[in-house]
Design a protein around this motif. Sequence first.
Motif, PDB file in Angstrom:
ATOM      1  N   HIS A  99      49.280 -11.052  -7.956  1.00  0.00           N
ATOM      2  CA  HIS A  99      49.340 -11.441  -6.548  1.00  0.00           C
ATOM      3  C   HIS A  99      49.327 -10.187  -5.672  1.00  0.00           C
ATOM      4  CE1 HIS A  99      50.907 -13.217  -2.807  1.00  0.00           C
ATOM      5  NE2 HIS A  99      51.645 -12.121  -2.747  1.00  0.00           N
ATOM      6  N   TYR A 158      44.792 -11.525  -5.968  1.00  0.00           N
ATOM      7  CA  TYR A 158      44.571 -12.581  -4.989  1.00  0.00           C
ATOM      8  C   TYR A 158      45.931 -13.078  -4.528  1.00  0.00           C
ATOM      9  CZ  TYR A 158      45.186 -16.038  -8.802  1.00  0.00           C
ATOM     10  OH  TYR A 158      45.662 -16.776  -9.854  1.00  0.00           O
ATOM     11  N   ASN A 159      45.948 -13.766  -3.389  1.00  0.00           N
ATOM     12  CA  ASN A 159      47.188 -14.320  -2.873  1.00  0.00           C
ATOM     13  C   ASN A 159      47.450 -15.622  -3.615  1.00  0.00           C
ATOM     14  OD1 ASN A 159      49.113 -15.809  -1.341  1.00  0.00           O
ATOM     15  ND2 ASN A 159      48.674 -14.532   0.424  1.00  0.00           N
ATOM     16  N   CYS A 204      40.447 -10.303  -3.883  1.00  0.00           N
ATOM     17  CA  CYS A 204      39.797 -11.502  -4.429  1.00  0.00           C
ATOM     18  C   CYS A 204      40.449 -12.743  -3.846  1.00  0.00           C
ATOM     19  CB  CYS A 204      39.948 -11.547  -5.959  1.00  0.00           C
ATOM     20  SG  CYS A 204      39.065 -10.250  -6.844  1.00  0.00           S
ATOM     21  N   GLU A 205      39.812 -13.886  -4.091  1.00  0.00           N
ATOM     22  CA  GLU A 205      40.384 -15.168  -3.709  1.00  0.00           C
ATOM     23  C   GLU A 205      40.070 -16.188  -4.791  1.00  0.00           C
ATOM     24  OE1 GLU A 205      38.656 -16.968  -0.213  1.00  0.00           O
ATOM     25  OE2 GLU A 205      36.639 -16.348  -0.795  1.00  0.00           O
ATOM     26  N   LEU A 250      36.550 -10.748  -2.465  1.00  0.00           N
ATOM     27  CA  LEU A 250      36.571 -10.843  -1.006  1.00  0.00           C
ATOM     28  C   LEU A 250      35.852  -9.664  -0.350  1.00  0.00           C
ATOM     29  CD1 LEU A 250      40.250 -11.962  -0.320  1.00  0.00           C
ATOM     30  CD2 LEU A 250      38.174 -13.228   0.244  1.00  0.00           C
TER      31      LEU A 250
END
Length: 170
Positions: A80, A119-120, A86-87, A108
């Motif tokens: 994270h 990524y989140n 990235c997503e 991203l």
Amino acid sequence: MPKKIERRQSSIHGNGVFATEAIAKGERVVRYKGEVRAHADVDADYAGHDETGHTFLFSLNDEFVIDANIDGNVARWINHSCAPNCEAVQEENAKGKKHKDKVYIHALRDIAAGEELSYNYGIVLDEPYTPALKKLWECRCGSAKCTGTMLQPKDEPKPKKPRKKAAAKK
């Protein structure tokens, strides 16, 4: 998808996934794989386990979860970040079969060889966010934008506008 990534030790947390070659903005990097299971089954199986702030579970849709503890691939090691490169993109099955929906990780922005992918996670929990819970889900991304937790703000219900009282007729 050509394999341009590998798992190795991360400065963010434990294992991480790193680019072995340049990855272009918008490129599909890897599919998030694991056993597709019903939410209720996953909840039942992991109910007795202590929360550790570490998970390989990815909500696929309102019915199913990808459990990367079972048959997971390298994507489960992507960490994270509050400033991700990235997503996660969810792709619905064209025939509406929810158990066949998929999750792909996309870039991203351009990612250089040697850079860690992130990524989140977008974690939203039902229970109130206490300081202990925020600590359990602590973020270690090191970004200038770091919120300190992987927990995301809950969608607050919009306050209802006060109703205007109709003028009394005389």
